[in-house]
Design a protein around this motif. Structure first.
Motif, PDB file in Angstrom:
ATOM      1  N   LYS A 158     -63.086   9.183  26.016  1.00  0.00           N
ATOM      2  CA  LYS A 158     -62.496  10.414  26.529  1.00  0.00           C
ATOM      3  C   LYS A 158     -63.544  11.275  27.245  1.00  0.00           C
ATOM      4  O   LYS A 158     -64.722  11.105  26.993  1.00  0.00           O
ATOM      5  N   HIS A 188     -63.859   7.852  18.613  1.00  0.00           N
ATOM      6  CA  HIS A 188     -64.816   7.461  17.576  1.00  0.00           C
ATOM      7  C   HIS A 188     -64.353   7.836  16.164  1.00  0.00           C
ATOM      8  O   HIS A 188     -64.857   7.311  15.190  1.00  0.00           O
ATOM      9  N   TYR A 189     -63.326   8.702  16.062  1.00  0.00           N
ATOM     10  CA  TYR A 189     -62.805   8.982  14.724  1.00  0.00           C
ATOM     11  C   TYR A 189     -62.184   7.736  14.091  1.00  0.00           C
ATOM     12  O   TYR A 189     -62.171   7.595  12.878  1.00  0.00           O
ATOM     13  N   LYS A 192     -64.557   5.867  11.760  1.00  0.00           N
ATOM     14  CA  LYS A 192     -65.094   6.485  10.539  1.00  0.00           C
ATOM     15  C   LYS A 192     -64.523   5.790   9.299  1.00  0.00           C
ATOM     16  O   LYS A 192     -63.358   5.417   9.255  1.00  0.00           O
ATOM     17  N   PHE A 224     -60.700  20.102  11.232  1.00  0.00           N
ATOM     18  CA  PHE A 224     -62.049  19.803  11.744  1.00  0.00           C
ATOM     19  C   PHE A 224     -62.765  21.133  11.925  1.00  0.00           C
ATOM     20  O   PHE A 224     -62.256  22.031  12.606  1.00  0.00           O
ATOM     21  N   GLU A 226     -66.670  22.944  12.740  1.00  0.00           N
ATOM     22  CA  GLU A 226     -68.095  22.806  13.039  1.00  0.00           C
ATOM     23  C   GLU A 226     -68.746  24.164  12.886  1.00  0.00           C
ATOM     24  O   GLU A 226     -68.130  25.186  13.215  1.00  0.00           O
ATOM     25  N   ARG A 233     -73.321  22.636  25.902  1.00  0.00           N
ATOM     26  CA  ARG A 233     -72.257  21.834  26.525  1.00  0.00           C
ATOM     27  C   ARG A 233     -71.167  22.729  27.092  1.00  0.00           C
ATOM     28  O   ARG A 233     -70.060  22.282  27.380  1.00  0.00           O
ATOM     29  N   ASP A 245     -60.659  18.530  23.407  1.00  0.00           N
ATOM     30  CA  ASP A 245     -61.910  17.974  22.886  1.00  0.00           C
ATOM     31  C   ASP A 245     -61.707  17.308  21.521  1.00  0.00           C
ATOM     32  O   ASP A 245     -62.335  16.294  21.230  1.00  0.00           O
ATOM     33  N   HIS A 250     -58.969  13.125  18.412  1.00  0.00           N
ATOM     34  CA  HIS A 250     -59.460  12.791  17.072  1.00  0.00           C
ATOM     35  C   HIS A 250     -58.438  13.142  15.976  1.00  0.00           C
ATOM     36  O   HIS A 250     -58.104  12.316  15.142  1.00  0.00           O
ATOM     37  N   LYS A 336     -64.862  25.504  16.587  1.00  0.00           N
ATOM     38  CA  LYS A 336     -66.327  25.517  16.746  1.00  0.00           C
ATOM     39  C   LYS A 336     -66.836  26.847  16.221  1.00  0.00           C
ATOM     40  O   LYS A 336     -66.101  27.837  16.196  1.00  0.00           O
ATOM     41  N   GLN A 372     -65.857  13.822   6.328  1.00  0.00           N
ATOM     42  CA  GLN A 372     -67.292  14.091   6.458  1.00  0.00           C
ATOM     43  C   GLN A 372     -67.584  15.552   6.220  1.00  0.00           C
ATOM     44  O   GLN A 372     -66.678  16.365   6.402  1.00  0.00           O
TER      45      GLN A 372
HETATM   46  C1  BG6 Z   1     -66.777  14.795  20.162  1.00  0.00           C
HETATM   47  C2  BG6 Z   1     -66.562  16.171  20.717  1.00  0.00           C
HETATM   48  O1  BG6 Z   1     -65.784  13.934  20.605  1.00  0.00           O
HETATM   49  O2  BG6 Z   1     -66.757  14.868  18.752  1.00  0.00           O
HETATM   50  C3  BG6 Z   1     -67.597  17.135  20.193  1.00  0.00           C
HETATM   51  O3  BG6 Z   1     -66.616  16.121  22.132  1.00  0.00           O
HETATM   52  C4  BG6 Z   1     -67.670  17.088  18.682  1.00  0.00           C
HETATM   53  O4  BG6 Z   1     -67.304  18.450  20.625  1.00  0.00           O
HETATM   54  C5  BG6 Z   1     -67.770  15.661  18.187  1.00  0.00           C
HETATM   55  O5  BG6 Z   1     -68.798  17.825  18.276  1.00  0.00           O
HETATM   56  C6  BG6 Z   1     -67.637  15.597  16.681  1.00  0.00           C
HETATM   57  O6  BG6 Z   1     -67.871  14.301  16.219  1.00  0.00           O
HETATM   58  P1  BG6 Z   1     -68.343  14.075  14.714  1.00  0.00           P
HETATM   59  O7  BG6 Z   1     -68.360  12.581  14.577  1.00  0.00           O
HETATM   60  O8  BG6 Z   1     -69.654  14.717  14.563  1.00  0.00           O
HETATM   61  O9  BG6 Z   1     -67.302  14.726  13.852  1.00  0.00           O
END
Ligand code: BG6
Length: 491
Positions: A158, A188-189, A192, A224, A226, A233, A245, A250, A336, A372
């Protein structure tokens, strides 16, 4: 498994994604013996004119920490780096891709003189704007050699477009050049550990089968968080926002695995069929079931426009129109610059009918899957408070991975996904129709935000996000338990 020559081509070799994720994942696979030096060659491709050694030096620091590395690690690393060659060229020139093809072919011939295959994996660590031209170049000049057999596969990530229309356009452009089984869309989720566990958990346990429905579950949250902002970015992020995003991809993938019906078997197509079905059952999102936020200070980033309307936080309620889930809100929340960093699924059950303990106030049963950090699953339940009195308390059945699986290291998402690509297993990749269905859910809302018809509320960095989001959650039916927190066990 197939054997023979395998060429892994990392396009965009000197970019961030390649350095931080792709090469480290390849190195880890190499270390564990999944990439055999007599079969594998890795090619870096990018525009900059540098030598093989310069590329190796650029990525080295991302692979091991030289200061703490053991002599064996350093040795492994140099063996790995020896496998990497660099080719420079542009992303739309015949010349560059012919040169790449020549280099790959030489390697295939030198290693394949007796027998073998021509397996070519192209990893596009590039911005999607160049996907169509790169795919065209690969298709025209760098495909696997049919007389040697093998295959050509493309890995992309993506953002796949910005809305339904642009995503479909991109899919069509790539689809004219490659067949669906050749295209690996990474989320990538899906790599996991605890996301991959969802299928097993739901369909291999009698515990969950009868409970996993509207009769027992009151609401589901997929969260989610952060604890940092868009650090560096901002420019990219402002174009997309938190829904594109994180949520549309995800969290929605996790949603599918939580909500979908049981697939006919583990065949990737059957699993993906079920994901598409549940996505297609999602009702249109209502504005009053959305809270958007933007953290204060976000616009101070020089790459972010002063008037930006981009959300850095969103809570969105999804409702599924089917027999299993009618009436159960699925609350997807991402932000975020919040007060903590974690990702979890929280399934909250309904109250016990005819309660004789008067313990409603203490809290409902919850099943939590912590993706996580500190991977864990725990069931929050009511027990008798140990002691002489007959009183109740909240406690938990806890399966914390760090404690239960000591010494087992959990692979990085990218490691698994690249290995799947080599093995030709598309189970953990997003199919074209799945992507389309995902965009169909969010596009109307995204357009309203893009048009400035919906505005994010300000929130303090380091907070829980806008208070309105908690109010929405409560309105959706979530009952917070007071005076109980789960503490990950320490070893
Ligand atoms: C990415 C996003 O796809 O996933 C980022 O673009 C985000 O903004 C990241 O920080 C989070 O991935 P993870 O594996 O750290 O949860």
């Amino acid at each position: 498994p197939e054997t023979g020559c395998l060429s892994i081509v990392v396009l965009g070799a000197s970019g961030d994604l390649a350095k931080k994720k792709t090469f480290p994942a390849l190195f880890n696979l190499f270390r564990q013996g999944f990439l055999q030096p007599d079969e594998v060659h890795i090619f870096g491709y990018a525009r900059t004119k540098i030598s093989d050694d310069e590329l190796r030096n650029r990525i080295r620091g991302y692979l091991i920490n030289d200061k703490n590395a053991s002599p064996e690690q350093v040795e492994k690393l140099s063996k790995f780096l020896e496998l990497i060659k660099y080719v420079s060229g542009s992303y739309d020139s015949e010349e560059g891709f012919r040169l790449l093809d020549k280099e790959i072919s030489e390697h295939e011939l030198s290693k394949n003189s007796v027998e073998g295959t021509s397996r070519r994996l192209f990893y596009l660590a590039l911005p999607p704007s160049v996907y169509p031209s790169v795919c065209k170049m690969i298709r025209n000049f760098s495909m696997n050699k049919s007389d040697l057999g093998g295959w050509t596969r493309i890995v992309v990530e993506k953002p796949f477009g910005k809305d339904l229309e642009s995503a479909e356009q991109l899919s069509t452009q790539i689809g004219e050049l490659f067949e669906e089984p050749q295209i690996y869309r990474i989320d990538h989720y899906l790599g996991k550990e605890l996301v991959q566990n969802l299928l097993v958990l739901r369909f291999a346990n009698r515990f969950f089968l009868p409970l996993w429905n509207r009769d027992n579950i009151d609401n589901v949250q997929i969260v989610f968080r952060e604890d940092f902002g868009t650090d560096g970015r901002g420019g990219y992020f402002d174009e997309y926002g938190i829904i594109r995003d994180i949520i549309q991809n995800h969290l929605l993938q996790v949603f599918c695995l939580v909500a979908m019906e049981k697939p006919v078997s583990l065949k990737p197509e059957y699993i993906r069929d079920e994901k598409v079905k549940v996505l297609q059952s999602v009702l249109p999102i209502k504005d009053e079931e959305v809270v958007l936020g933007q953290y204060e200070g976000y616009r101070d980033d020089p790459t972010v426009p002063d008037q930006s309307n981009t959300p850095t936080f969103a809570t969105v309620v999804l409702r599924i129109h089917n027999e299993r889930w009618e009436g159960v809100p699925f609350v997807l929340k991402a932000g975020k610059a919040l007060n903590s960093r974690k990702a979890e699924i929280r399934v909250q059950f309904k109250d016990v009918p005819g309660d004789i303990f008067k313990c409603k106030k203490q809290g409902r049963n919850e099943f939590v899957i912590r993706l996580q950090p500190s991977e864990a699953m725990y069931m929050k339940l009511t027990v008798k408070q140990p002691g002489l009195e007959m009183s109740t308390a909240q406690s938990e059945l806890d399966l914390s991975y760090g404690q239960r699986y000591q010494g087992v290291s959990i692979p990085e998402a990218y490691e698994r996904l690249i290995l799947d690509t080599i093995r030709g297993d598309q189970q953990h990749f997003v199919r074209r129709d799945e992507l389309k269905a995902a965009w169909e859910i969010f596009t109307p809302l995204l357009h309203r935000i893009d048009d400035g018809k919906m505005k994010p509320l300000p929130y303090q960095p380091g907070s829980r996000g806008p208070a309105e989001a908690d109010a929405l959650l409560a309105k959706a039916g979530y009952v917070q338990t007071h005076g109980y927190i789960w503490i990950p066990p320490t070893l």
